[in-house]
Design an enzyme around this catalytic site. Structure first.
Site, PDB file in Angstrom:
ATOM      1  N   TYR A 131       9.479   7.926  16.030  1.00 53.64           N
ATOM      2  CA  TYR A 131       9.558   7.957  14.568  1.00 53.64           C
ATOM      3  C   TYR A 131      10.704   8.858  14.108  1.00 53.64           C
ATOM      4  O   TYR A 131      11.484   8.498  13.222  1.00 53.64           O
ATOM      5  CB  TYR A 131       8.221   8.440  14.018  1.00 53.64           C
ATOM      6  CG  TYR A 131       8.069   8.329  12.519  1.00 53.64           C
ATOM      7  CD1 TYR A 131       8.022   7.087  11.894  1.00 53.64           C
ATOM      8  CD2 TYR A 131       7.951   9.466  11.720  1.00 53.64           C
ATOM      9  CE1 TYR A 131       7.859   6.973  10.524  1.00 53.64           C
ATOM     10  CE2 TYR A 131       7.780   9.370  10.352  1.00 53.64           C
ATOM     11  CZ  TYR A 131       7.741   8.115   9.763  1.00 53.64           C
ATOM     12  OH  TYR A 131       7.585   8.011   8.402  1.00 53.64           O
ATOM     13  N   SER A 165       0.845  -1.195   0.000  1.00 54.45           N
ATOM     14  CA  SER A 165       0.000   0.000   0.000  1.00 54.45           C
ATOM     15  C   SER A 165       0.877   1.241   0.000  1.00 54.45           C
ATOM     16  O   SER A 165       2.105   1.164   0.074  1.00 54.45           O
ATOM     17  CB  SER A 165      -0.924   0.013   1.234  1.00 54.45           C
ATOM     18  OG  SER A 165      -0.158   0.093   2.432  1.00 54.45           O
ATOM     19  N   THR A 215      -1.506   8.756   2.233  1.00 57.46           N
ATOM     20  CA  THR A 215      -1.514   7.308   2.447  1.00 57.46           C
ATOM     21  C   THR A 215      -2.231   7.021   3.763  1.00 57.46           C
ATOM     22  O   THR A 215      -2.790   7.920   4.393  1.00 57.46           O
ATOM     23  CB  THR A 215      -0.070   6.764   2.522  1.00 57.46           C
ATOM     24  OG1 THR A 215       0.548   7.256   3.727  1.00 57.46           O
ATOM     25  CG2 THR A 215       0.754   7.193   1.313  1.00 57.46           C
ATOM     26  N   LYS A 229      14.111   7.687  12.020  1.00 59.27           N
ATOM     27  CA  LYS A 229      14.344   8.262  10.698  1.00 59.27           C
ATOM     28  C   LYS A 229      15.646   9.057  10.662  1.00 59.27           C
ATOM     29  O   LYS A 229      16.349   9.057   9.645  1.00 59.27           O
ATOM     30  CB  LYS A 229      13.159   9.123  10.276  1.00 59.27           C
ATOM     31  CG  LYS A 229      11.870   8.334  10.038  1.00 59.27           C
ATOM     32  CD  LYS A 229      12.037   7.236   8.985  1.00 59.27           C
ATOM     33  CE  LYS A 229      10.721   6.557   8.640  1.00 59.27           C
ATOM     34  NZ  LYS A 229      10.892   5.481   7.633  1.00 59.27           N
ATOM     35  N   SER A 247      12.056  10.487   6.194  1.00 63.23           N
ATOM     36  CA  SER A 247      10.908  11.375   6.379  1.00 63.23           C
ATOM     37  C   SER A 247      11.432  12.770   6.666  1.00 63.23           C
ATOM     38  O   SER A 247      12.566  12.932   7.144  1.00 63.23           O
ATOM     39  CB  SER A 247      10.059  10.893   7.568  1.00 63.23           C
ATOM     40  OG  SER A 247       9.083  11.857   7.925  1.00 63.23           O
TER      41      SER A 247
END
Length: 270
Positions: free
Chosen positions: A150, A15, A185, A154, A137
């Site tokens: 996160y 996805s 997304t 990253k 990111s």
């Protein structure tokens, strides 16, 4: 890089950005290897991608990764470009986040991505060609609230990728760090809350973000143009990324150290 006839392996391909990358690569004539945990969803993506090898596995399973890597290399005699794209995001304050959430995100978004790369670099160096693309990111350039885990992984992935690029700079293998901002997304919907549960709802910024297909096109064009650092963002997010963009001269300086024998001198002292 010209993608036609190349073997491209995409993780997190069921996805979002991964699926968009797969479809765009197929349109450019690449042979696709698709990986993720959901075999049925991978099969749906494969329907749009022509000749495709599906290798479902959990990126945290070292044995499954090793088996998949061997099968990927054997499929057509090699992997030309690999996208380390699998991952999970976070939406929770540090004060309200269980330590297990940090451990889980580190395992999926950092350790597993490094393991994926480590399984391929020997093969690529031996062939004298190849490309590795890591999906970081903008949160890997600027620490973003509600994403302490996160952002940490990253930033860490960027450090690994930049150091790896320097090490491989004399081998014919390229390394590309990709920094998306908000892309439309399910990343926010699938993010982990402080207790480890799925968030289940999206963000306005994500819903109004760059279409995944447009983001994939920018990424692939950047790799084709040999860009070492690729920002895929707009508005304030793009400005943040540009403010923290690594100067090309600095990349050149570190790669020059390698060309001048830095690693060999370090090894001689061991």
């Amino acid at each position: 890089m010209v993608y036609s006839g190349k073997v491209a392996w995409v993780t997190g391909a069921s996805s979002g950005i991964g699926a968009a990358l797969a479809r765009d690569l197929a349109g450019r004539g690449a042979h696709l290897i698709l990986s993720g945990r959901d075999e049925a969803r991978l099969a749906e993506v494969a329907e749009d991608c022509g000749e495709t090898l599906i290798l479902p596995f959990d990126v945290r399973d070292d044995a499954a990764l090793a088996d998949a890597t061997a099968e990927a290399i054997a499929w057509k005699g090699g992997v030309d470009i690999a996208f380390a794209n699998a991952g999970v995001s976070q939406r929770s304050r540090a004060l309200k986040t269980d330590m297990q959430v940090y451990r889980d995100i580190i395992a999926i978004d950092l350790t597993a991505q490094i393991a994926f790369s480590q399984g391929l670099i020997g093969h690529m160096v031996e062939r004298g060609s190849g490309a590795l693309a890591f999906i970081s990111s903008i949160a890997g350039k600027v620490g973003v609230p509600m994403r302490t885990a996160y952002s940490a992984v990253k930033f860490g992935l960027a450090g690994y990728g930049d150091a790896l690029r320097a090490e491989l700079s004399q081998t014919g293998v390229s390394v590309h760090m990709i920094y998306p901002g908000s892309v439309a997304t399910n990343v926010s919907r699938n993010a982990l809350k402080g207790d480890g549960a799925l968030r289940g709802v999206s963000d306005k910024a994500i819903d109004e973000g760059i279409p995944a297909g447009d983001a994939a096109r920018t990424m692939l064009d950047g790799i084709a143009n040999g860009e070492r650092e690729i920002l895929v963002a707009q508005g304030a997010e793009l400005a943040m990324g540009e403010a923290r963009r690594t100067p090309e001269a600095l990349f050149d300086q570190v790669e020059a150290m390698v060309a001048q024998g830095y690693m060999e001198r370090m090894e001689e002292t061991e």
